[in-house]
Design a protein around this motif. Structure first.
Motif, PDB file in Angstrom:
ATOM      1  N   TYR A   1       0.069   6.619   4.318  1.00 55.11           N
ATOM      2  CA  TYR A   1      -0.409   6.204   5.640  1.00 55.11           C
ATOM      3  C   TYR A   1       0.635   5.381   6.395  1.00 55.11           C
ATOM      4  CZ  TYR A   1      -4.726   7.579   3.353  1.00 55.11           C
ATOM      5  OH  TYR A   1      -5.679   8.287   2.652  1.00 55.11           O
TER       6      TYR A   1
ATOM      7  N   LEU B   1       0.843  -1.195   0.000  1.00 56.34           N
ATOM      8  CA  LEU B   1       0.000   0.000   0.000  1.00 56.34           C
ATOM      9  C   LEU B   1       0.878   1.245   0.000  1.00 56.34           C
ATOM     10  CD1 LEU B   1      -2.575  -1.195   2.692  1.00 56.34           C
ATOM     11  CD2 LEU B   1      -2.643  -1.535   0.202  1.00 56.34           C
TER      12      LEU B   1
ATOM     13  N   TYR C   1      -7.971   0.438   3.243  1.00 56.48           N
ATOM     14  CA  TYR C   1      -7.312   1.252   2.222  1.00 56.48           C
ATOM     15  C   TYR C   1      -8.167   1.380   0.961  1.00 56.48           C
ATOM     16  CZ  TYR C   1      -3.543   2.784  -0.923  1.00 56.48           C
ATOM     17  OH  TYR C   1      -2.761   3.475  -1.820  1.00 56.48           O
ATOM     18  N   LYS C   2      -8.739   0.259   0.502  1.00 61.75           N
ATOM     19  CA  LYS C   2      -9.511   0.250  -0.734  1.00 61.75           C
ATOM     20  C   LYS C   2     -10.898   0.859  -0.558  1.00 61.75           C
ATOM     21  CE  LYS C   2      -7.508  -4.045  -2.660  1.00 61.75           C
ATOM     22  NZ  LYS C   2      -7.290  -3.732  -4.083  1.00 61.75           N
TER      23      LYS C   2
ATOM     24  N   LYS D   1      -8.955   5.494   7.388  1.00 58.27           N
ATOM     25  CA  LYS D   1      -7.579   5.253   6.940  1.00 58.27           C
ATOM     26  C   LYS D   1      -6.563   5.889   7.888  1.00 58.27           C
ATOM     27  CE  LYS D   1      -8.891   5.128   2.054  1.00 58.27           C
ATOM     28  NZ  LYS D   1      -8.765   5.800   0.736  1.00 58.27           N
TER      29      LYS D   1
ATOM     30  N   SER E   1      -5.922  -3.756   3.601  1.00 53.71           N
ATOM     31  CA  SER E   1      -6.387  -3.503   2.235  1.00 53.71           C
ATOM     32  C   SER E   1      -7.864  -3.131   2.208  1.00 53.71           C
ATOM     33  CB  SER E   1      -6.144  -4.736   1.348  1.00 53.71           C
ATOM     34  OG  SER E   1      -4.777  -4.834   0.993  1.00 53.71           O
TER      35      SER E   1
ATOM     36  N   CYS F   1       2.737   3.296   5.023  1.00 51.46           N
ATOM     37  CA  CYS F   1       3.028   2.033   4.327  1.00 51.46           C
ATOM     38  C   CYS F   1       4.168   2.230   3.330  1.00 51.46           C
ATOM     39  CB  CYS F   1       1.784   1.523   3.618  1.00 51.46           C
ATOM     40  SG  CYS F   1       0.374   1.230   4.723  1.00 51.46           S
TER      41      CYS F   1
ATOM     42  N   LEU G   1      -4.588   2.836   9.605  1.00 59.66           N
ATOM     43  CA  LEU G   1      -3.508   2.317   8.768  1.00 59.66           C
ATOM     44  C   LEU G   1      -2.101   2.618   9.291  1.00 59.66           C
ATOM     45  CD1 LEU G   1      -4.940   2.828   5.156  1.00 59.66           C
ATOM     46  CD2 LEU G   1      -4.836   0.719   6.522  1.00 59.66           C
TER      47      LEU G   1
END
Length: 395
Positions: free
Chosen positions: A72, A69, A112-113, A120, A109, A74, A124
């Motif tokens: 955030y 990802l 995120y998605k 988020k 995910s 990641c 995250l």
């Protein structure tokens, strides 16, 4: 006669030559983590059904959690880099690749998605650092292969003025639920539409119980989850998930990791068989000098390399945005099936010693039986591919 110049399993075909410097660095880092932090204790952890929670923050510090990802906190790594990490972690134990999959490919995910910006930013960064653990509540006791038949419900919270939701139902085989800080729960709304909800596990009415008696995946955690009048605010709903496409998009992320990870377990078994074939003597010579043993090793090696090349092809497709669910089904079906066959043949080369914890083979074999089942059984992926080939659904 022993050939002192024998190459390692990965040197013979040199798939690493197809990886970029960045991908190789992720792979190296994951292998070092597996060798130094997982392998020294994994046999005893498996025997004692112990999940080594202190490694979670270390996985986060290494950048492995939600690494595919972007933003955030990641890492924003490529698909092949993520796959290579999955391979190296599962070479140590399927339970640790499973942890990374549940945390990153499923729970993170999903947020995120499909999540709101508030969801988020709330979850995250903490999950990427390993400060918060997530789980993904889709599977139910009466049939994991048929999520459309889920019985977990979400109704409007009349007590809360109709703005929130009340969740009721049961989930089974939910990884990490008993240690999770947040759960992504999938439920049907009053119109029968599948919706996702971000549920802190401290919410009243949320209960999780680790499943006992497992003979596979013993160094990881899978749970039963009960939701009894679990009240969440309207903001808990994932705003961009409507229908089964929401959870399925996350399952495909996890399946992609399995395509790579299964080959890690296969490599571990193959390496153990090769080493044992050079040192175990029968009828006055190493068994590796016998034609039947060499034939087994050659066949195992060919299937391992084919599996890695398949995973790499899918990774390159994913990086181009061209990977389809059917192609993922090819990888999941083939690579887990072949990893199991490699583990079984490795066990035969090791003889009776192959069932002991002196070698990793029986542990991998037991774990792979679970990997074969979750994120779509062989039969489900065969039906996906059959539908792709014929245009006819046989579900």
């Amino acid at each position: 006669m022993t050939n002192e110049t024998a190459l390692s399993v990965d040197e013979v075909f040199d798939v690493d030559a197809l990886l970029s410097a960045d991908e190789l660095e992720w792979k190296r880092k994951a292998r070092a983590f597996a060798d130094e932090r997982i392998l020294p204790t994994i046999e005893s952890d498996f025997e004692n059904k112990h999940f080594r929670r202190e490694l979670v923050a270390e996985l986060g510090a290494a950048g492995f959690l939600g690494m595919h990802l972007t933003g955030y906190g990641c890492a924003g790594a490529g698909a092949v880099a993520y796959g290579a990490v999955c391979l190296e972690l599962e070479a140590a134990d399927s339970g640790w690749r499973t942890f990374v999959s549940v945390q990153g490919s499923l729970a993170m995910s999903a947020i995120y998605k499909h999540g709101s910006e508030e969801q988020k930013t709330t979850w995250l960064p903490r999950m990427a650092r390993g400060e918060a653990i997530g789980c993904f509540g889709l599977t139910e006791p009466e049939g994991g292969s048929d999520p459309a038949a889920m019985t977990t419900t979400a109704r409007r919270d009349d007590v809360g003025g109709g703005e929130g939701w009340v969740l009721n139902g049961t989930k089974r085989w939910i990884g990490l639920a008993s240690i999770a800080d947040v759960a992504v729960i999938w439920a049907k709304d009053p119109e029968g539409v599948v919706r996702g909800f971000v549920v802190p596990t401290e919410t009243e009415g949320f209960r999780s119980t680790p499943i006992a008696g497992k003979l596979s995946m013993r160094a990881s955690i899978q749970c039963d989850v009960t939701l009894e009048d679990v009240r969440v605010p309207a903001s808990a709903m994932l705003p961009n998930a409507r229908g089964l496409s929401g959870p399925f998009s996350c399952l495909n992320e996890a399946r992609f990791g399995i395509v790579w990870g299964a080959m890690g377990a296969a490599r571990s078994c193959l390496e153990a068989a090769v080493q044992r074939s050079r040192t175990r003597e029968v009828f006055g010579a190493p068994i590796g000098s016998r034609q039947l043993t060499q034939a087994k090793l050659a066949d195992m090696f060919v299937e391992y390399e084919k599996g890695v090349l398949l995973a790499l092809h899918l990774g390159r497709l994913k990086e181009r945005g061209a990977l389809t669910p059917a192609q993922i089904s090819v990888g999941k079906l083939n690579n887990v099936r072949e990893a199991l066959a490699i583990a079984q043949n490795a066990r035969s080369i090791l003889g009776g010693d192959g069932i002991t914890d002196e070698f990793p083979v029986m542990r991998h074999l037991a774990n792979l039986e679970s990997v074969r089942t979750y994120e779509g059984t062989d039969e489900i992926h065969q039906l996906v591919l059959g539908r792709e080939l014929t245009g006819i659904s046989a579900f």
